[in-house]
Design a protein around this motif. Sequence first.
Motif, PDB file in Angstrom:
ATOM      1  N   THR A 171       0.820  -1.214   0.000  1.00 54.31           N
ATOM      2  CA  THR A 171       0.000   0.000   0.000  1.00 54.31           C
ATOM      3  C   THR A 171       0.857   1.269   0.000  1.00 54.31           C
ATOM      4  OG1 THR A 171      -1.707  -1.229   1.187  1.00 54.31           O
ATOM      5  CG2 THR A 171      -1.982   1.147   1.059  1.00 54.31           C
ATOM      6  N   PRO A 172       1.937   1.343   0.822  1.00 54.60           N
ATOM      7  CA  PRO A 172       2.816   2.512   0.689  1.00 54.60           C
ATOM      8  C   PRO A 172       3.395   2.651  -0.717  1.00 54.60           C
ATOM      9  CG  PRO A 172       3.286   1.346   2.733  1.00 54.60           C
ATOM     10  CD  PRO A 172       2.333   0.487   1.958  1.00 54.60           C
ATOM     11  N   LEU A 173       3.778   1.535  -1.330  1.00 52.07           N
ATOM     12  CA  LEU A 173       4.335   1.584  -2.678  1.00 52.07           C
ATOM     13  C   LEU A 173       3.312   2.128  -3.672  1.00 52.07           C
ATOM     14  CD1 LEU A 173       6.476   0.960  -4.810  1.00 52.07           C
ATOM     15  CD2 LEU A 173       5.644  -1.413  -4.842  1.00 52.07           C
ATOM     16  N   ARG A 174       2.068   1.700  -3.561  1.00 47.20           N
ATOM     17  CA  ARG A 174       1.031   2.204  -4.469  1.00 47.20           C
ATOM     18  C   ARG A 174       0.859   3.712  -4.313  1.00 47.20           C
ATOM     19  NH1 ARG A 174      -3.698  -2.548  -4.370  1.00 47.20           N
ATOM     20  NH2 ARG A 174      -2.408  -4.135  -5.411  1.00 47.20           N
ATOM     21  N   CYS A 175       0.906   4.181  -3.071  1.00 44.29           N
ATOM     22  CA  CYS A 175       0.815   5.630  -2.844  1.00 44.29           C
ATOM     23  C   CYS A 175       1.994   6.353  -3.489  1.00 44.29           C
ATOM     24  CB  CYS A 175       0.778   5.923  -1.348  1.00 44.29           C
ATOM     25  SG  CYS A 175      -0.741   5.413  -0.505  1.00 44.29           S
ATOM     26  N   LEU A 176       3.187   5.805  -3.347  1.00 40.47           N
ATOM     27  CA  LEU A 176       4.383   6.436  -3.903  1.00 40.47           C
ATOM     28  C   LEU A 176       4.362   6.454  -5.432  1.00 40.47           C
ATOM     29  CD1 LEU A 176       6.929   4.792  -1.464  1.00 40.47           C
ATOM     30  CD2 LEU A 176       6.528   7.256  -1.650  1.00 40.47           C
ATOM     31  N   LEU A 177       3.845   5.391  -6.029  1.00 43.37           N
ATOM     32  CA  LEU A 177       3.821   5.309  -7.486  1.00 43.37           C
ATOM     33  C   LEU A 177       2.895   6.333  -8.123  1.00 43.37           C
ATOM     34  CD1 LEU A 177       3.884   1.423  -7.992  1.00 43.37           C
ATOM     35  CD2 LEU A 177       5.741   3.048  -8.425  1.00 43.37           C
ATOM     36  N   THR A 178       1.996   6.911  -7.331  1.00 39.99           N
ATOM     37  CA  THR A 178       1.145   7.968  -7.877  1.00 39.99           C
ATOM     38  C   THR A 178       1.936   9.237  -8.168  1.00 39.99           C
ATOM     39  OG1 THR A 178       0.510   8.897  -5.710  1.00 39.99           O
ATOM     40  CG2 THR A 178      -0.854   7.096  -6.589  1.00 39.99           C
ATOM     41  N   ARG A 179       3.116   9.378  -7.540  1.00 37.49           N
ATOM     42  CA  ARG A 179       3.897  10.610  -7.710  1.00 37.49           C
ATOM     43  C   ARG A 179       4.188  10.906  -9.175  1.00 37.49           C
ATOM     44  NH1 ARG A 179      10.109  10.670  -6.037  1.00 37.49           N
ATOM     45  NH2 ARG A 179      10.120   9.558  -8.032  1.00 37.49           N
ATOM     46  N   ASP A 180       4.595   9.893  -9.917  1.00 40.64           N
ATOM     47  CA  ASP A 180       4.982  10.093 -11.314  1.00 40.64           C
ATOM     48  C   ASP A 180       3.871   9.745 -12.301  1.00 40.64           C
ATOM     49  OD1 ASP A 180       7.580  10.847 -10.467  1.00 40.64           O
ATOM     50  OD2 ASP A 180       8.166   8.735 -10.356  1.00 40.64           O
ATOM     51  N   ASN A 181       2.913   8.948 -11.870  1.00 38.45           N
ATOM     52  CA  ASN A 181       1.878   8.473 -12.788  1.00 38.45           C
ATOM     53  C   ASN A 181       0.538   9.195 -12.642  1.00 38.45           C
ATOM     54  OD1 ASN A 181       3.350   6.084 -14.030  1.00 38.45           O
ATOM     55  ND2 ASN A 181       3.530   5.592 -11.856  1.00 38.45           N
ATOM     56  N   TRP A 182       0.195   9.577 -11.417  1.00 38.87           N
ATOM     57  CA  TRP A 182      -1.057  10.283 -11.157  1.00 38.87           C
ATOM     58  C   TRP A 182      -0.763  11.379 -10.135  1.00 38.87           C
ATOM     59  CZ3 TRP A 182      -0.524   4.937 -10.756  1.00 38.87           C
ATOM     60  CH2 TRP A 182      -1.077   4.199 -11.814  1.00 38.87           C
ATOM     61  N   PRO A 183      -0.067  12.454 -10.553  1.00 41.96           N
ATOM     62  CA  PRO A 183       0.407  13.478  -9.604  1.00 41.96           C
ATOM     63  C   PRO A 183      -0.701  14.121  -8.783  1.00 41.96           C
ATOM     64  CG  PRO A 183       0.642  14.212 -11.895  1.00 41.96           C
ATOM     65  CD  PRO A 183       0.357  12.753 -11.937  1.00 41.96           C
ATOM     66  N   GLU A 184      -1.925  14.230  -9.341  1.00 40.22           N
ATOM     67  CA  GLU A 184      -3.012  14.833  -8.569  1.00 40.22           C
ATOM     68  C   GLU A 184      -3.365  13.951  -7.366  1.00 40.22           C
ATOM     69  OE1 GLU A 184      -4.831  11.900 -11.240  1.00 40.22           O
ATOM     70  OE2 GLU A 184      -3.312  13.471 -11.515  1.00 40.22           O
ATOM     71  N   LYS A 185      -3.255  12.644  -7.524  1.00 47.00           N
ATOM     72  CA  LYS A 185      -3.481  11.743  -6.391  1.00 47.00           C
ATOM     73  C   LYS A 185      -2.371  11.897  -5.357  1.00 47.00           C
ATOM     74  CE  LYS A 185      -6.146   8.025  -8.583  1.00 47.00           C
ATOM     75  NZ  LYS A 185      -6.244   6.557  -8.763  1.00 47.00           N
ATOM     76  N   TYR A 186      -1.155  12.034  -5.837  1.00 40.61           N
ATOM     77  CA  TYR A 186      -0.021  12.143  -4.912  1.00 40.61           C
ATOM     78  C   TYR A 186      -0.121  13.409  -4.069  1.00 40.61           C
ATOM     79  CZ  TYR A 186       4.787  12.053  -3.189  1.00 40.61           C
ATOM     80  OH  TYR A 186       5.891  12.028  -2.370  1.00 40.61           O
TER      81      TYR A 186
END
Length: 271
Positions: A122-137
């Motif tokens: 779950t932490p990894l999924r949150c981190l992966l939003t940084r480059d792929n879905w910046p609005e989520k991050y």
Amino acid sequence: MDEYFNLLMDSVETPGDVNFRIEWKEGRGRCLVATTTIQPGQIIFREKCVVKGPLHNTSPVCLNCLSKVSGEYKCSDCYLPLCKPECKGDHQTFECNLFQLAKNKIDISDFTPACPLYQCITPLRCLLTRDNWPEKYIKIKGQEAHREKAEVGEHWSICQTNIVDYLIKSWKLDFSRNEINHVIGCLEVNSFEINLVKGGRGRGVFPLLALLSHSCVSNVKYVYEDTEDGGWMTCAATVLIREGEELLDHYISNLESTIRRRQFLRHTLLI
């Protein structure tokens, strides 16, 4: 604060005009306050899940529907267990491509005890939003982590080994320790346990809902609906809420003992 509120509202539906706002209150931080009278039973908002994934401590589960797995089926790409071959969804969206890069495929053979690998998902999924879905991050990053009071104890040490070091040293991911630890803190403080249709249990990120303050006498309730588009949490009033009053949640059931509630709240509110 208004900019962050507007961003959060991108994932929110209301049955009519928005009847709440974010305020800052001394000793409580950010909270939601009613801007008009809200009737008992009235739906206040529905919020779409930003990210969901396994609980911190869990035995192996399907990385899509989070139901228990036996090892009978495994992802054809990365070989992590799924409940059935076509159940990929979130797993394929987030971590599958990463785990395909493993020189030695991850092999899970015991499906009964808690598996440390799942602590990082779950932490990894949150981190992966940084480059792929910046609005989520931005929504995730904007949450409180309370790290200054969390960086002690056995739990913190376990997170550093099984999540931070694992992602940085084993997977060579381009995330700083600070970024990873902030996400861990946000999940510890703000995530909500969710139950999926297929019986799986996990945790989901709902940044707007997480702004509700705690009260042993709450005035709202929320219900999770597992849907194909990611899942929604519906927040509704349980009593009359007057203009200017806070929207209040209870972080632990009143059916628990006073000692248990105090211990839980001390941990939850201070980490």
